[in-house]
Scaffold this motif. Structure first.
Motif, mmCIF file in Angstrom:
data_model
loop_
_atom_site.group_PDB
_atom_site.id
_atom_site.type_symbol
_atom_site.label_atom_id
_atom_site.label_comp_id
_atom_site.label_asym_id
_atom_site.label_seq_id
_atom_site.Cartn_x
_atom_site.Cartn_y
_atom_site.Cartn_z
ATOM 1 N N THR A 158 124.585 6.060 8.199
ATOM 2 C CA THR A 158 124.344 6.620 6.866
ATOM 3 C C THR A 158 123.487 7.873 7.034
ATOM 4 N N PHE A 159 124.106 9.004 6.711
ATOM 5 C CA PHE A 159 123.474 10.297 6.984
ATOM 6 C C PHE A 159 122.744 10.839 5.757
ATOM 7 N N PRO A 160 121.747 11.657 5.971
ATOM 8 C CA PRO A 160 121.220 12.463 4.861
ATOM 9 C C PRO A 160 122.174 13.644 4.600
ATOM 10 N N ALA A 161 121.887 14.436 3.574
ATOM 11 C CA ALA A 161 122.714 15.607 3.280
ATOM 12 C C ALA A 161 122.459 16.693 4.318
ATOM 13 N N GLY A 162 123.504 17.418 4.663
ATOM 14 C CA GLY A 162 123.322 18.562 5.556
ATOM 15 C C GLY A 162 124.219 18.508 6.773
ATOM 16 N N LYS A 163 123.751 19.233 7.790
ATOM 17 C CA LYS A 163 124.501 19.364 9.046
ATOM 18 C C LYS A 163 124.306 18.094 9.872
ATOM 19 N N SER A 164 125.374 17.381 10.075
ATOM 20 C CA SER A 164 125.292 16.118 10.807
ATOM 21 C C SER A 164 126.285 16.106 11.959
ATOM 22 N N ARG A 217 135.937 9.473 9.114
ATOM 23 C CA ARG A 217 136.170 10.772 8.474
ATOM 24 C C ARG A 217 136.597 11.765 9.557
ATOM 25 N N PRO A 218 137.670 12.505 9.285
ATOM 26 C CA PRO A 218 138.072 13.515 10.279
ATOM 27 C C PRO A 218 136.922 14.476 10.575
ATOM 28 N N PHE A 219 136.862 14.915 11.813
ATOM 29 C CA PHE A 219 135.830 15.886 12.194
ATOM 30 C C PHE A 219 136.001 17.153 11.361
ATOM 31 N N ASP A 220 134.889 17.712 10.882
ATOM 32 C CA ASP A 220 134.985 19.084 10.344
ATOM 33 C C ASP A 220 135.355 20.022 11.488
ATOM 34 N N SER A 221 134.696 19.771 12.613
ATOM 35 C CA SER A 221 135.004 20.507 13.848
ATOM 36 C C SER A 221 134.506 19.632 14.986
ATOM 37 N N TYR A 222 134.889 20.009 16.188
ATOM 38 C CA TYR A 222 134.388 19.228 17.311
ATOM 39 C C TYR A 222 134.209 20.133 18.515
ATOM 40 N N LYS A 223 133.435 19.637 19.464
ATOM 41 C CA LYS A 223 133.267 20.348 20.737
ATOM 42 C C LYS A 223 133.296 19.326 21.870
ATOM 43 N N HIS A 245 141.369 19.784 24.442
ATOM 44 C CA HIS A 245 141.764 18.460 23.964
ATOM 45 C C HIS A 245 141.604 17.396 25.037
ATOM 46 N N GLU A 246 141.536 17.826 26.277
ATOM 47 C CA GLU A 246 141.259 16.845 27.328
ATOM 48 C C GLU A 246 140.337 17.478 28.346
ATOM 49 N N VAL A 247 139.353 16.708 28.762
ATOM 50 C CA VAL A 247 138.310 17.218 29.630
ATOM 51 C C VAL A 247 138.082 16.191 30.733
ATOM 52 N N PHE A 248 137.787 16.693 31.918
ATOM 53 C CA PHE A 248 137.570 15.817 33.065
ATOM 54 C C PHE A 248 136.297 16.235 33.780
ATOM 55 N N GLY A 249 135.634 15.297 34.390
ATOM 56 C CA GLY A 249 134.470 15.630 35.190
ATOM 57 C C GLY A 249 133.458 14.509 35.145
ATOM 58 N N PRO A 250 132.379 14.668 35.909
ATOM 59 C CA PRO A 250 131.402 13.571 35.967
ATOM 60 C C PRO A 250 130.379 13.610 34.839
ATOM 61 N N ASP A 251 130.426 14.619 33.981
ATOM 62 C CA ASP A 251 129.313 14.829 33.047
ATOM 63 C C ASP A 251 129.863 15.358 31.720
ATOM 64 N N LEU A 252 130.442 14.482 30.931
ATOM 65 C CA LEU A 252 131.133 14.894 29.698
ATOM 66 C C LEU A 252 130.410 14.428 28.430
ATOM 67 N N ARG A 253 130.604 15.217 27.388
ATOM 68 C CA ARG A 253 130.111 14.876 26.055
ATOM 69 C C ARG A 253 131.196 15.224 25.036
ATOM 70 N N PHE A 254 131.149 14.534 23.916
ATOM 71 C CA PHE A 254 132.007 14.905 22.784
ATOM 72 C C PHE A 254 131.129 14.956 21.542
ATOM 73 N N LEU A 255 131.251 16.027 20.778
ATOM 74 C CA LEU A 255 130.450 16.183 19.570
ATOM 75 C C LEU A 255 131.371 16.312 18.363
ATOM 76 N N ALA A 256 131.259 15.357 17.447
ATOM 77 C CA ALA A 256 131.988 15.429 16.168
ATOM 78 C C ALA A 256 131.032 16.009 15.133
ATOM 79 N N GLU A 257 131.441 17.071 14.487
ATOM 80 C CA GLU A 257 130.536 17.762 13.558
ATOM 81 C C GLU A 257 130.972 17.561 12.110
ATOM 82 N N TYR A 258 129.975 17.408 11.254
ATOM 83 C CA TYR A 258 130.233 17.165 9.829
ATOM 84 C C TYR A 258 129.180 17.865 8.976
#
Lengths: 751, 751
Positions: A158-164, A217-223, A245-258
């Motif tokens: 449960t998020f507050p309003a704003g960039k999440s 909820r679909p991502f507004d954007s992602y990285k 859309h696909e990433v490989f390696g020993p040190d990965l992150r995914f960020l869903a932005e809303y």
């Protein structure tokens, strides 16, 4: 005539009302053991579930092997898998972190959460119950809730309003100080779905875990990030095309932005699999088809209700019930399910297998759990215990070494601790008449394991009658544990009528005698030439010395299979008792290297497993009251309903199983034998459901905190004067009635 | 009456005798292209086989992408997989090295073989034929022979007397200068069997390969190594138990040790799989059930005989036949089979899939092979070409980016080179009437790929009519290749009757016009504001500039789909010819960064693919003789039967396919169109087997090294005056008869 539908609704309403009043799962206190040495985790898990969602506060320290330490000041995020009560950190796969404002990619230090994605939290704004965990992340203001089924769960933020945003850190796991993330994959399947895998060189070399996550909820954007940099095609930087859309390696992150509204809820459904992304998705869709957080939570809570019914504390204070049912909860945390909804799992050979006719399980902390956890399962989880034995046999079939598990974790063998304690688990189940596994196959596996020519000095042990310290470390502990395991092998051979094997292993079972030093009256290392260890400090623990996580004084008693024989070596029962008494009075100033071995009384350390049968030896040598008072003391002081209640690693339920058996007044001192040994019950009234309508009703009359001594016992209405309780006497259910009193009695002193 | 058995034996003997006289496979010269730029490998492979066993001499340099360079002084060992003719090294999985004396674990430097397990070798004691390679390792005295089937092969080592060994180096692969071994497994299954896996972060991120190897003689002893150290339990060094039967890590070796007699043969059968050790073993046992080296060799040789029958050079010198059939051999080296005997393969999503209704293939070097290799397959490998198209469609289905392959390798996409040349392969097959793939699905895949919003500036290209150089590198080459691919898309839309799509892609197909700079008469970069690239040196190659492995002068001709339109831009056909003539006379002193782009005539570089259609343009603009003389010059000087015969990377058969078509006198100048374009035949008599009994008989009368000019042509008995040869005219078989002469003729000048 009342219409059928109304009747049904009425009955349901009634049942619900009754249910709401008396849910056993409400007694579960998931924070028990999360502070200090217990190493349990507070997050939700279904009984024996493959998934354990829980907050992680520390990925490294051995004292926080479950990921969470109650006194830590900040939370990193919430990962999907956890070990319950081990002394070594591992799992913690796939960390999800809700954030607000500028997203951070790294956790930052524990005590400086502002430097990373960590957040402060307060126990005032944190809660946990069976199948549910909630915490307010104070830095972001996000309220995080989570629930889990067997292979899939839901995170609810449960998020507050704003960039999440919601970050998935694939590089995170509970690394301890030496494990390594080898490789990972991340795949953005669509605007609200990701999948991935990581390959861990962990406690057991090479394990893979896959996940599939759907966002409500679909991502507004992602990285997507690799090594801290966003992975994105840039014609002039990356030269050739690069998929985001696909990433490989020993040190990965995914960020869903809303961009979120005030109090906006975003949920993430996550399924895991040891086999494939496809299976992870099928596990997710099969178990969590809808966005029904409360439904999944209730399903898991109901599953816990059902499991806890197998051992009910009928009378007891709220606190007693919390302690009791939480112990049962912790016993039912492991070994965990380790197969997908379609039956596939990754075997010890790292290949994909399909479990046929059983449910595959993993996390076999056998050095611990052979003692009381599996014996408890024999009584109240016989089907699961058979699943576990079939899992061990599959492990044997897949083993490059042709061995049953020592301490197996997912698709690997950690080789942790010593002995070959799959053997007592299998033999105890056979002795208790459990059916559903191939006994000839089990016999083959037991023999192959117990005679393995390369494993931990077995060859020299068979030849010399002991493991010599000049060839093998932990030689005394190994000798003692092998001898006990060999007693079980002999029992199995007896059941099969294989007299030659029986004789061979009965001889091996007496090997403990070869390391008894009559001069000191203690077990002592001996080299391959027959010379005793010099110098010899029987109170000293030496890492990679002759004893395993203990001293000679502690290990000398590791002869569950032949207390009488040990007493004879010591000069008789009186001498034995006199020696054993000293264990509880010796004062030790110099303990080192023992940080997770807590719970001491003199040199007796209840916090580690080699102690667990020792108090029951008093009964075997005719002075049961000496054990009774100490058992009750431990039950009263080293367990409880608080986060810091456990004084040692819960070790996948073994500490808790000791509590449960001991509370009921008897204990499986020698799994693989026919008998339990009476101690001193702490309950007033409890009922054990043995299945098929068989119930064992256990009452302690004149019970109180002071009345710790058994005055008399009736079993199935018959006066009972033996300290031993045969399995045959209770297997069809029945009654045990204890009469308690404030003074030692001579009850069973002659048995 | 002759007994049946005798008759059969006689017939067999007769057949064998006939066979022995006339085996096409005997013409195969596996060393062709192994010296210099060809980048082929000399070891055995079945046609389009998944396994290519071959010696490796260098794992790093780009000039030795196949692992073997003929001029290298030493051999490292023999690995299981190789790429044929690429410009980038990869594969080289699982190196086996026979040794004598003290075994070495590392290869050592190329020029100092004594420092490692490398051995000197001599071409005098080395031989290769279809399905077979042999070399005497001079340092150890071991004679190494090898043969391969589709998924399994045999290594045969003949040892001297003494201490011998066979090392398997799992850490080895053809790393180039940037790829990395991530992880590997090794498992000792029994006294003569090992299995393993490795995970490579290679050209296409993350590929896995498994193997199973059986040794013909049980090991006397063995050792497993990780990071250079033997992996073995040592109580006092390793503390807890450590298996020597299974090993994990990024740097593993296995050493099988033997005491051998003089000339003792030890064989190793090896199967590989992209899916599992179990599949590798099944591939091995299915294909190589016995220790029959000669049987497997003969089976593969016979498979080559059968494949070579599809295009026979009826008349020709021994050398001509060697050149011709070796070119055909190299064409049939890739794309390779990429699925196990049970149909399983690891897809682009890294998950295990089962190929249903097709055989999955990989190694799609499409920027090269769309030009002549796949068009050749349309004619003489239609079933395999359909398998390949179905493999591309499976790739599309599994793609996180929703794209057809660009340059796919096993379970990954390398994103190598530019364009989307799956499209011409698919469209050409449709135009040629090949059946066996889902055309609606193909249409969807083609459209999705050609309009991908993120890929290499397609969005800007569609909007502006060209790829602008300020937003995207290689902008001119991309524009030109997209425009050609789009011509193919338009043709496909036309076949489907989708007029809107057709119009859209016909417009895109004319995009080349937007980058034609009338001032210089050449293709030139333009930015997003419409400004030409300044300064502009049309002879200069700039890495990450406006052109891909080439200059403006070379790329200006990349308008296969509309030669007439290009000629019009240049001021007509005469101006076009005059300009094209200059390509062959320009002298360049300053070439840089072009090391694998060899085979020059002026600025025409036959060694790289953008040149391959260019000479056929002369015919399209009315002066075919100008192309004819140059085509014959290239056929005579840039190909041959010697190791150094290929002047550029064979690129998975594209260089060789150019040779074959050009030798026959026609070439698929514009795949996706109906027509081939005549050049100048170099053969006297060849027969192409189009299947279903359809044979195309091609004769060149009055043929000689000087008679390079076509005087007249008859197709199916009809005088033929067009420079174009429609597919419809030959698809049912028939005849082409060329009359050759020493002087240019006006034949087809008006077409």
């Amino acid at each position: 005539m009342i219409p059928k539908i109304s009747l049904t609704a009425s009955v349901l309403a009634l049942l619900t009302a009754v249910h709401a009043e008396s849910r056993l799962s409400d007694y579960i206190q998931p924070f028990v053991g999360t502070q200090g040495e217990g190493n349990t985790f507070p997050g939700p898990s279904a009984p024996f579930g493959m998934m354990q969602i829980s907050p992680d506060t520390d990925p490294i320290t051995w004292a926080t092997a479950s990921g969470y330490e109650y006194t830590d000041p900040s939370i990193m995020g919430f990962s999907m898998t956890h070990l319950s009560g081990t002394g070594i950190p591992e799992l913690g796969d796939f960390l999800f972190i809700p954030q607000t404002g500028e997203p951070k990619l790294n956790p930052g230090p524990k005590d400086k959460p502002d430097e990373g994605y960590r957040s402060r939290f307060s126990h005032d704004q944190e809660s946990a119950e069976a199948g549910y965990y909630q915490v307010k992340l104070l830095d972001s203001g996000v309220n995080a809730e989570m629930t889990a089924g067997e292979r899939a769960g839901i995170l609810k933020f449960t998020f507050p309003a704003g960039k999440s945003s919601i970050l998935t850190d694939l590089s995170h796991f509970l690394t301890g100080d030496r494990f390594k993330m080898i490789w990972s994959q991340l795949r953005v399947e669509d605007d609200s779905t990701i999948t991935g895998m990581h390959l861990v060189d962990g406690w057991a070399r090479e394990r893979q875990m896959y996940f599939a996550a759907k966002f409500s909820r679909p991502f507004d954007s992602y990285k997507a990030y690799s090594g801290g940099s966003e992975v994105k095609y840039d014609s002039y930087k990356t030269y050739r095309f690069r998929s985001s859309h696909e990433v490989f390696g020993p040190d990965l992150r995914f960020l869903a932005e809303y961009e979120t509204k005030q109090d906006e809820v975003i949920m993430v459904k996550i399924g895991i699999s040891p086999v494939s992304k496809e299976n992870a998705m099928a596990n997710l869709e099969g178990e969590v088809p809808a966005w029904d957080f409360d439904g999944l939570k209730e399903k898991t809570k109901s599953a816990w209700d059902k499991e806890l019914e197998k051992l009910q504390l009928v009378e007891g204070s709220e606190a007693d019930k919390q302690t009791f049912y939480t112990a049962l909860y912790h016993c039912f945390m492991a070994p965990t399910l380790y197969q997908d909804a379609n039956g596939e799992y990754r075997g010890l050979d790292r290949e994909v297998h399909k479990a046929e006719g059983f449910n595959n399980h993993t996390v076999f902390s056998l050095w611990d759990t052979f003692r009381a956890t599996h014996p408890l399962f024999c009584l109240i989880q016989p089907e699961r215990n058979v699943d576990m034995i079939n899992s061990m046999l599959a492990h044997y079939d897949q083993s490059a070494d042709g061995m049953l598990p020592i301490w197996s974790l997912q698709s690997g063998e950690t080789w942790c601790m010593i002995g070959y304690h799959s053997v007592p688990v299998i033999v105890d189940a056979m002795v208790k008449g459990l059916e559903g596994f191939d006994k000839e196959h089990a016999y083959e596996a037991v023999m192959a394991t117990a005679t393995h020519p390369e494993y931990d000095g077995i060859a020299a042990y068979e030849e010399l009658g002991y493991v010599p310290f000049d060839l093998e470390n932990e030689s005394v502990s190994k000798t003692l544990e092998y001898a006990y395991d060999d007693y079980c092998v002999a029992r199995m051979a007896e059941l099969f009528g294989r007299k030659e094997d029986q004789a061979r292993f009965e001889k091996r079972a007496a090997s403990y005698k070869n390391l008894y030093d009559s001069e000191t009256g203690l077990m002592r290392g001996k080299d391959s030439k027959g010379q005793w260890r010099e110098p010899f400090n029987p109170h000293e623990y030496v890492h990679m010395g002759d004893f395993t996580e203990g001293t000679s004084w502690q290990y000398t008693w590791h002869v569950q299979q032949d207390v009488e024989g040990l007493a004879e070596l010591m000069g008789g029962k009186e001498a034995f008792v006199s020696k054993l008494d000293q264990l509880f009075t010796f004062h030790d100033d110099e303990t080192n290297d023992m940080e997770d071995v807590q719970g001491r009384m003199g040199e007796y350390w209840h916090g580690n497993e080699p102690a667990h049968h020792v108090l029951y030896m008093y009964g075997e040598v005719g002075q049961p009251w000496k054990g009774q008072e100490k058992i009750r003391h431990i039950l009263a002081t080293q367990y409880g309903n608080k986060p810091n209640a456990l004084t040692g690693n819960d070790d996948c339920g073994q500490m808790s199983a000791w509590y449960l058996f001991s509370s009921l007044g008897f204990y499986p001192m020698c799994p693989g034998s026919d008998d339990y040994v009476f101690g001193s019950p702490a309950i007033e009234h409890a009922v054990m459901d043995l299945g098929d309508g068989h119930k064992l009703d256990i009452k302690a009359e004149n019970q109180s905190a002071e009345n710790v001594y058994i005055q008399s016992v009736e079993v199935n209405g018959k006066p009972w004067t033996s300290v031993r309780l045969p399995y045959d006497e209770i297997k069809g259910g029945g009654t045990i009635v204890y009469q308690m009193g404030p003074k030692p009695s001579k009850w069973a002193a002659d048995s």
